[in-house]
Each structure stands twice: as C-alpha cells, then as structure tokens.
Design an enzyme around this catalytic site. Structure first.
Site, PDB file in Angstrom:
ATOM      1  N   LYS A 131       1.477  11.703   4.990  1.00 18.66           N
ATOM      2  CA  LYS A 131       1.797  10.639   5.958  1.00 18.66           C
ATOM      3  C   LYS A 131       2.287   9.379   5.225  1.00 18.66           C
ATOM      4  O   LYS A 131       3.283   8.769   5.600  1.00 18.66           O
ATOM      5  CB  LYS A 131       0.529  10.350   6.776  1.00 18.66           C
ATOM      6  CG  LYS A 131       0.573   9.200   7.735  1.00 18.66           C
ATOM      7  CD  LYS A 131      -0.276   8.013   7.326  1.00 18.66           C
ATOM      8  CE  LYS A 131      -1.686   8.258   6.937  1.00 18.66           C
ATOM      9  NZ  LYS A 131      -2.400   7.055   6.447  1.00 18.66           N
TER      10      LYS A 131
ATOM     11  N   LYS B 286       0.839  -1.210   0.000  1.00 22.17           N
ATOM     12  CA  LYS B 286       0.000   0.000   0.000  1.00 22.17           C
ATOM     13  C   LYS B 286       0.879   1.268   0.000  1.00 22.17           C
ATOM     14  O   LYS B 286       0.582   2.241  -0.704  1.00 22.17           O
ATOM     15  CB  LYS B 286      -0.916  -0.038   1.226  1.00 22.17           C
ATOM     16  CG  LYS B 286      -1.687   1.227   1.495  1.00 22.17           C
ATOM     17  CD  LYS B 286      -2.686   1.575   0.412  1.00 22.17           C
ATOM     18  CE  LYS B 286      -3.364   2.907   0.751  1.00 22.17           C
ATOM     19  NZ  LYS B 286      -4.138   3.438  -0.355  1.00 22.17           N
TER      20      LYS B 286
HETATM   21  P1  NAP Z   1     -10.684  10.681   7.861  1.00 19.91           P
HETATM   22  O1  NAP Z   1     -11.852  11.050   7.028  1.00 19.91           O
HETATM   23  O2  NAP Z   1      -9.791  11.751   8.373  1.00 19.91           O
HETATM   24  O3  NAP Z   1     -11.242   9.821   9.106  1.00 19.91           O
HETATM   25  C1  NAP Z   1     -10.410   9.476  10.168  1.00 19.91           C
HETATM   26  C2  NAP Z   1     -11.190   8.671  11.190  1.00 19.91           C
HETATM   27  O4  NAP Z   1     -10.316   8.358  12.283  1.00 19.91           O
HETATM   28  C3  NAP Z   1     -12.367   9.426  11.812  1.00 19.91           C
HETATM   29  O5  NAP Z   1     -13.373   8.491  12.130  1.00 19.91           O
HETATM   30  C4  NAP Z   1     -11.753  10.009  13.080  1.00 19.91           C
HETATM   31  O6  NAP Z   1     -12.692  10.262  14.102  1.00 19.91           O
HETATM   32  C5  NAP Z   1     -10.853   8.869  13.495  1.00 19.91           C
HETATM   33  N1  NAP Z   1      -9.773   9.317  14.371  1.00 19.91           N
HETATM   34  C6  NAP Z   1      -8.858  10.301  14.124  1.00 19.91           C
HETATM   35  N2  NAP Z   1      -8.008  10.419  15.165  1.00 19.91           N
HETATM   36  C7  NAP Z   1      -8.415   9.523  16.090  1.00 19.91           C
HETATM   37  C8  NAP Z   1      -7.938   9.184  17.374  1.00 19.91           C
HETATM   38  N3  NAP Z   1      -6.883   9.799  17.942  1.00 19.91           N
HETATM   39  N4  NAP Z   1      -8.584   8.210  18.055  1.00 19.91           N
HETATM   40  C9  NAP Z   1      -9.665   7.581  17.501  1.00 19.91           C
HETATM   41  N5  NAP Z   1     -10.163   7.862  16.290  1.00 19.91           N
HETATM   42  C10 NAP Z   1      -9.530   8.822  15.590  1.00 19.91           C
HETATM   43  O7  NAP Z   1      -9.739   9.643   7.095  1.00 19.91           O
HETATM   44  P2  NAP Z   1     -10.064   8.599   5.904  1.00 19.91           P
HETATM   45  O8  NAP Z   1      -9.919   9.285   4.600  1.00 19.91           O
HETATM   46  O9  NAP Z   1     -11.308   7.852   6.228  1.00 19.91           O
HETATM   47  O10 NAP Z   1      -8.780   7.644   6.042  1.00 19.91           O
HETATM   48  C11 NAP Z   1      -8.658   6.644   7.050  1.00 19.91           C
HETATM   49  C12 NAP Z   1      -7.445   5.791   6.722  1.00 19.91           C
HETATM   50  O11 NAP Z   1      -7.624   5.207   5.422  1.00 19.91           O
HETATM   51  C13 NAP Z   1      -6.111   6.554   6.655  1.00 19.91           C
HETATM   52  O12 NAP Z   1      -5.072   5.716   7.088  1.00 19.91           O
HETATM   53  C14 NAP Z   1      -5.952   6.839   5.156  1.00 19.91           C
HETATM   54  O13 NAP Z   1      -4.597   7.030   4.795  1.00 19.91           O
HETATM   55  C15 NAP Z   1      -6.525   5.569   4.569  1.00 19.91           C
HETATM   56  N6  NAP Z   1      -7.079   5.659   3.216  1.00 19.91           N
HETATM   57  C16 NAP Z   1      -7.810   6.739   2.804  1.00 19.91           C
HETATM   58  C17 NAP Z   1      -8.311   6.766   1.506  1.00 19.91           C
HETATM   59  C18 NAP Z   1      -9.106   7.932   0.987  1.00 19.91           C
HETATM   60  O14 NAP Z   1      -9.208   8.056  -0.252  1.00 19.91           O
HETATM   61  N7  NAP Z   1      -9.690   8.780   1.805  1.00 19.91           N
HETATM   62  C19 NAP Z   1      -8.074   5.696   0.630  1.00 19.91           C
HETATM   63  C20 NAP Z   1      -7.343   4.591   1.089  1.00 19.91           C
HETATM   64  C21 NAP Z   1      -6.850   4.582   2.386  1.00 19.91           C
HETATM   65  P3  NAP Z   1     -13.486  11.679  14.215  1.00 19.91           P
HETATM   66  O15 NAP Z   1     -14.716  11.500  13.395  1.00 19.91           O
HETATM   67  O16 NAP Z   1     -13.741  11.828  15.658  1.00 19.91           O
HETATM   68  O17 NAP Z   1     -12.562  12.744  13.675  1.00 19.91           O
END
Ligand code: NAP
Length: 297
Positions: free
Chosen positions: A244, A176
């Site tokens: 990141k 990844k």
């Molecule tokens: P996001 O929208 O920023 O969501 C992050 C999630 O993590 C939210 O539910 C947030 O809760 C929670 N969180 C953040 N800090 C936390 C903490 N200290 N303790 C507990 N929960 C916490 O991110 P995302 O886009 O869904 O991405 C999530 C992961 O998937 C990341 O590793 C990213 O690199 C990966 N990813 C993302 C994509 C994409 O296209 N977006 C694609 C593939 C992989 P709150 O609601 O309280 O903020």
C-alpha cells in the site's frame, strides 16, 4: 483532568495497541475503540485508565483529541467522518491526529472535511515497527498547524522519542511514504541478493557478515535478512501495508507528473507477493515469489 488528558484511540492493531498502552502508562485516560470490540475490551482489562468505547464518536466525546491508527485513507475517513465517526462526538475545538500511513492528498482532503465540521487535523505517521511502538521510541513526523502540534506534543512524547513538526498538513505523510518506499526497495533488492546467493550455494552467514560491514548494508539487512533466510514471516509490518505504501508513493509521484521507475519495479515485487497469498505476513515475505522465480522452491 482536563479535556486533552482524555484521548480517544481508534484502531488497536499491531501498532495501535502498544501505542494506546503507552498513553495509558503515561497517565492519559484512553478511550479505546476498535472495529473488533474484543481488542478494546482486552486493553481495558489490562490497564486501569483505558475505557473500551462503544463507538468512535463516544471515544471522541470523552475528551478533546482522537488518534487514528488504521490501514489506509478509506478507513481513516470512515472512523473520523462516517456514521458514528469521531466527528459526530467532538465538542468545539476537537483535534484528530492520524498516525496511520496514508497519502498526503488524502490527508489534505480529510483535513478539509474535518475543518468544515470545526475539527482540526494533524498527519503524524510513525516509523519503527512493533518493538518501537512497545518501547515508546517511535519516530513521529507531524504535518499541520504548529499550535495544534504543540497541543499534541505530550501525547507524542508518550509514544515516540524523535518527534518532529515537519511542515504543513500532508508533509508528514509524504516524508513517511518516501521513507517506506526506500525500505521497500532496499528489502526487495536484499531478497534478490539472498535468493541468488542461496541458489549459487554461497555461505549466507559469511555473506551477511561481509555486507553488514560494507556499503551494501541497510536497515533492511539488519532487520529482515535473517527472517528471510529462516522463512520467519510473523508480521511486524504486514506485506499488504508495505505494498500500500509504495503504491501510494507512486500515485503521489504521478500526481506531480513524475514516474519513479525503481519504485515501480519494487511495487511489482510486492504485488506479486500479495498475489501469491502473503498479504498478512511480514513484508520480508517479498522473498518468497522471488525465490520461486529463481527456482529455489
Ligand atoms: P493492523 O495490525 O492490520 O491493524 C489495523 C487496525 O485497523 C486494526 O485495529 C483493525 O481493526 C483496524 N481496521 C481495519 N480496517 C478497518 C475498518 N474498515 N474500519 C475500522 N477499523 C479498521 O495494522 P498496523 O500494523 O497496526 O498498521 C496500522 C497503520 O500503521 C497502517 O497505516 C500501517 O501502514 C502503519 N504502520 C505500521 C507499522 C508496522 O510496523 N506495523 C509501522 C509504521 C506504520 P480489527 O482489529 O477489527 O481488524
């Protein structure tokens, strides 16, 4: 309903929310927990078989499997192994599946700590942004024990279409990071190309038509060129997360004695975009500081 038909889901952000929704649609009973509780309550209001869990431990206690989808390794560790974390809730034979993007070294460390508590672990990161999370067509690359992979296969099938067991624990995470580093490098190079073409006064519609059919084409071009030209940075994948990922790739490379120079230059471009305040925007915003430097702002 057997234990594995009930699944805990921790982290309902851009990706986690639609992934959890697809599990619910596929008939799993989803015990959803999110740091900001309102998001879990909203998901439960939308789906009959989603329950908003009080804690990550409660989500794990409901069944045998928990999925995490949070930003990075410290957050994965906190929700699995911290106070009220999933490891506190599992009975015997628990399985934690991390689908976030984190480094393979961290995967193996978390896996060892979970193992000490009798919990199995898979790293199962995904590619495909919010649209593929919504459609259930993610690509899922899984590292870890083959029997645990088979156990989790029905869950993966509800969220993805290409699901691959790629090797031992941590190999999903490394693949990844390579994928995202390529995406980050391509997108940063695209940003430079578009910024220079604009500064030179070239017709960017013609440029896109030519490059799309040529050897300079890429997914970055397909997905990010128009948002860059339109200045539309609504986050599908946040710039802070792309930074990141490329930073973790460089760290993992350093850990095996390598120094990837092209990736390091791209990392600088994303770091500059973060410094300029684009953290929460889509990673297409990497063009903003580049355009400023070229005198386009
Ligand atoms: P996001 O929208 O920023 O969501 C992050 C999630 O993590 C939210 O539910 C947030 O809760 C929670 N969180 C953040 N800090 C936390 C903490 N200290 N303790 C507990 N929960 C916490 O991110 P995302 O886009 O869904 O991405 C999530 C992961 O998937 C990341 O590793 C990213 O690199 C990966 N990813 C993302 C994509 C994409 O296209 N977006 C694609 C593939 C992989 P709150 O609601 O309280 O903020």
């Amino acid at each position: 309903m057997s234990g594995d038909d009930r699944v805990g889901f921790l982290g309902l952000g851009i990706m986690g929310k639609p992934m959890a929704a697809n599990l619910a649609r596929a008939g799993f009973e989803v015990h959803a927990w999110n740091r900001t509780r309102a998001k879990a309550e909203a998901l439960a209001a939308e789906h009959e078989n989603v329950v908003a869990a009080e804690t990550a431990a409660a989500a794990a206690a409901a069944g045998g499997v928990v999925i995490t989808m949070v930003p990075d390794a410290p957050e994965v560790e906190a929700v699995l192994l911290g106070p009220d974390g999933a490891a506190d809730g599992f009975g015997s034979g628990g399985l934690a599946i991390d689908m976030s993007t984190i480094g393979p070294t961290a995967v193996r460390e978390i896996g060892a700590k979970l193992g000490d508590r009798g919990v199995a672990f898979l790293d199962a990161p995904v590619t495909g942004s919010r649209p593929k999370a919504e459609d259930g067509t993610l690509t899922i690359m899984v590292g870890g024990d083959a029997a645990e992979f088979e156990r989790a296969r029905p869950l993966f099938a509800a969220m993805g279409d290409l699901v691959l067991h790629v090797g031992p624990l941590g190999d999903g995470a490394l693949i990844k990071l390579v994928n995202n580093t390529l995406a980050a490098v391509n997108t940063a190079a695209l940003a430079e190309g578009l910024a220079i073409a604009r500064k030179a006064g070239v017709d960017t519609d013609k440029l896109l038509a030519v490059v799309a059919s040529g050897s300079g084409s890429s997914k970055a071009l397909e997905l990010k060129a128009q948002p860059m030209l339109d200045g539309d940075f609504e986050p599908l994948f946040k710039l802070e997360h792309m930074h990141k990922d490329i930073a973790r790739f460089i760290q993992e490379a350093a850990a095996i004695g390598a120094n990837p120079k092209v990736s390091a230059k791209a990392e600088e471009a994303y770091r500059e975009a973060r410094d300029a305040g684009h953290d929460g925007e889509d990673f297409a915003a990497v063009i903003e500081p580049i355009a400023t430097k070229f005198g386009l702002k």
